[in-house]
Design an enzyme around this catalytic site. Structure first.
Site, PDB file in Angstrom:
ATOM      1  N   CYS A 133      46.903  40.517  42.209  1.00 61.43           N
ATOM      2  CA  CYS A 133      45.832  39.849  41.461  1.00 61.43           C
ATOM      3  C   CYS A 133      44.566  40.697  41.489  1.00 61.43           C
ATOM      4  O   CYS A 133      43.854  40.729  42.493  1.00 61.43           O
ATOM      5  CB  CYS A 133      45.571  38.469  42.067  1.00 61.43           C
ATOM      6  SG  CYS A 133      44.146  37.641  41.355  1.00 61.43           S
ATOM      7  N   CYS A 136      41.237  38.826  42.000  1.00 57.74           N
ATOM      8  CA  CYS A 136      41.034  38.321  43.370  1.00 57.74           C
ATOM      9  C   CYS A 136      40.624  39.464  44.306  1.00 57.74           C
ATOM     10  O   CYS A 136      39.710  39.318  45.106  1.00 57.74           O
ATOM     11  CB  CYS A 136      42.309  37.702  43.933  1.00 57.74           C
ATOM     12  SG  CYS A 136      43.227  36.669  42.816  1.00 57.74           S
ATOM     13  N   ASP A 137      41.313  40.585  44.217  1.00 55.46           N
ATOM     14  CA  ASP A 137      41.150  41.636  45.231  1.00 55.46           C
ATOM     15  C   ASP A 137      40.457  42.900  44.741  1.00 55.46           C
ATOM     16  O   ASP A 137      40.047  43.725  45.560  1.00 55.46           O
ATOM     17  CB  ASP A 137      42.541  42.010  45.794  1.00 55.46           C
ATOM     18  CG  ASP A 137      43.233  40.796  46.398  1.00 55.46           C
ATOM     19  OD1 ASP A 137      42.536  39.979  47.017  1.00 55.46           O
ATOM     20  OD2 ASP A 137      44.457  40.654  46.233  1.00 55.46           O
TER      21      ASP A 137
END
Ligand code: NAP
Length: 308
Positions: A133, A136-137
């Site tokens: 993701c 997200c990261d």
């Protein structure tokens, strides 16, 4: 029949939320079960530009809006995983991580999960540079060298996002042409995303954190070790079909649930909608399928479909 819920919807993604809205508005008692906090994979999308009515909206925002809307019409049961469906004389018993419910009809909208590369280092370094993701990261790797694996819409959208936030991005794809839409390919190239073609990942290298990739050119057989600080694996999805399988729902050769035009499965009273049915797998089609499934499900609980 006295059910806890007339319709139980499994999975709180776009299909599940749309089903909840149509079920609730048809006057039936519905609940949406989700093992997490809902939103599905769309919560990982950065900019969504093809959901009608929104020229551009962040994935989490769109899904939050859907959740709020659906909550007006159905009970939301987050962090409650459905473990098993048991067929009864009339309706079904739904066994969840909390308790059992009697329900009249079921809509399976469990979506998909990220496909894994299944190479050395992937599991060991997940969360330490291996990610599924980018939104997200990605922010942890601004200014760093990152690889995106895959050539589909998700991979290229993620590559663009990572480039936009300031990562040095290389897409590694197993063929010499992308599966992604042309418009995404052109945007990625114009922004300076680099590409390595005809190559597959053999190993993700690193001790505490990812430090590189061992890749193999599938045309020449040549092996190369390249330095990367992170690798974003975007090679598609696998259907979350465990509960469907257990009750004998018919799947296609890729594991997606087979449905008819009204989203009926082969088990009477069980419907499926959204990514779990395969095919186009877009938010807008998931919503349409969710709505259809909810209206179709009225047929087994003795209610009239207001649109038929
Ligand atoms: P996808 O379209 O299935 O693409 C997966 C990509 O990963 C393909 O390029 C495939 O290569 C590659 N791949 C698969 N297995 C691999 C392996 N073991 N090793 C290396 N590469 C592998 O998946 P997706 O991009 O996640 O998209 C899923 C669905 O969501 C699609 O329907 C897509 O259109 C949709 N989506 C749409 C948007 C949008 O509309 N903007 C954005 C994101 C996702 P090959 O090409 O060689 O098969």
């Amino acid at each position: 029949m006295d059910y806890d819920y007339d319709i139980a919807i499994i999975g709180a993604g776009a299909a599940g939320y749309a089903a909840a809205i149509y079920a609730g508005r048809s006057g039936v008692k519905a609940a949406v079960f989700d093992k997490g906090m809902g939103g599905g994979l769309a919560t990982e999308a950065d900019d969504i530009e093809n959901y009608p009515g929104f020229k551009k909206i962040k994935g989490p925002e769109l899904m939050e809006r859907m959740k709020e809307h659906a909550s007006q019409y159905a009970e939301m049961k987050f962090l409650e995983e459905v473990k098993e469906i048991v067929k009864m004389n009339n309706g079904f018993e739904l066994k969840t991580s909390n308790r059992s419910y009697r329900v009249g009809a079921i809509i399976i909208a469990t979506g998909t999960e990220h496909r894994k590369l299944n190479v050395k280092g992937e599991k060991e370094l997940q969360g330490r540079g291996v990610s599924y993701c980018a939104t997200c990261d990605g922010p942890f790797f601004v200014g760093k060298k990152v690889a995106v694996i895959g050539g589909g819409n998700t991979a290229i959208s993620e590559a663009i996002y990572l480039k936009d936030i300031g990562c040095d991005v290389t897409v590694i794809h197993r063929r010499d042409e992308l599966r992604a839409e042309k418009v995404l390919e052109e945007e990625a190239k114009s922004k300076g995303v680099k590409f390595i073609w005809n190559s597959v990942v053999e190993e993700i290298i690193g001790n505490e954190m990812v430090s590189g990739l061992r890749i193999r050119n599938v045309k020449t057989g040549e092996i190369n070790e390249l330095e990367f600080n992170a690798v974003f694996v975007s090679i598609g999805e696998e259907p979350n079909n465990e509960i469907a399988k257990k009750i004998g729902i018919e799947l296609d050769e890729h594991g997606y649930i087979k449905v008819d035009r009204m989203q009926r499965t082969n088990v009477r009273g069980i419907y499926a909608a959204g990514d779990i049915t395969g095919g186009i797998r877009q938010l807008v089609t998931a919503c349409g399928e969710g709505a259809t499934a909810a209206l179709a499900a009225l047929e087994v609980i003795g209610k009239r479909n207001p649109f038929s």
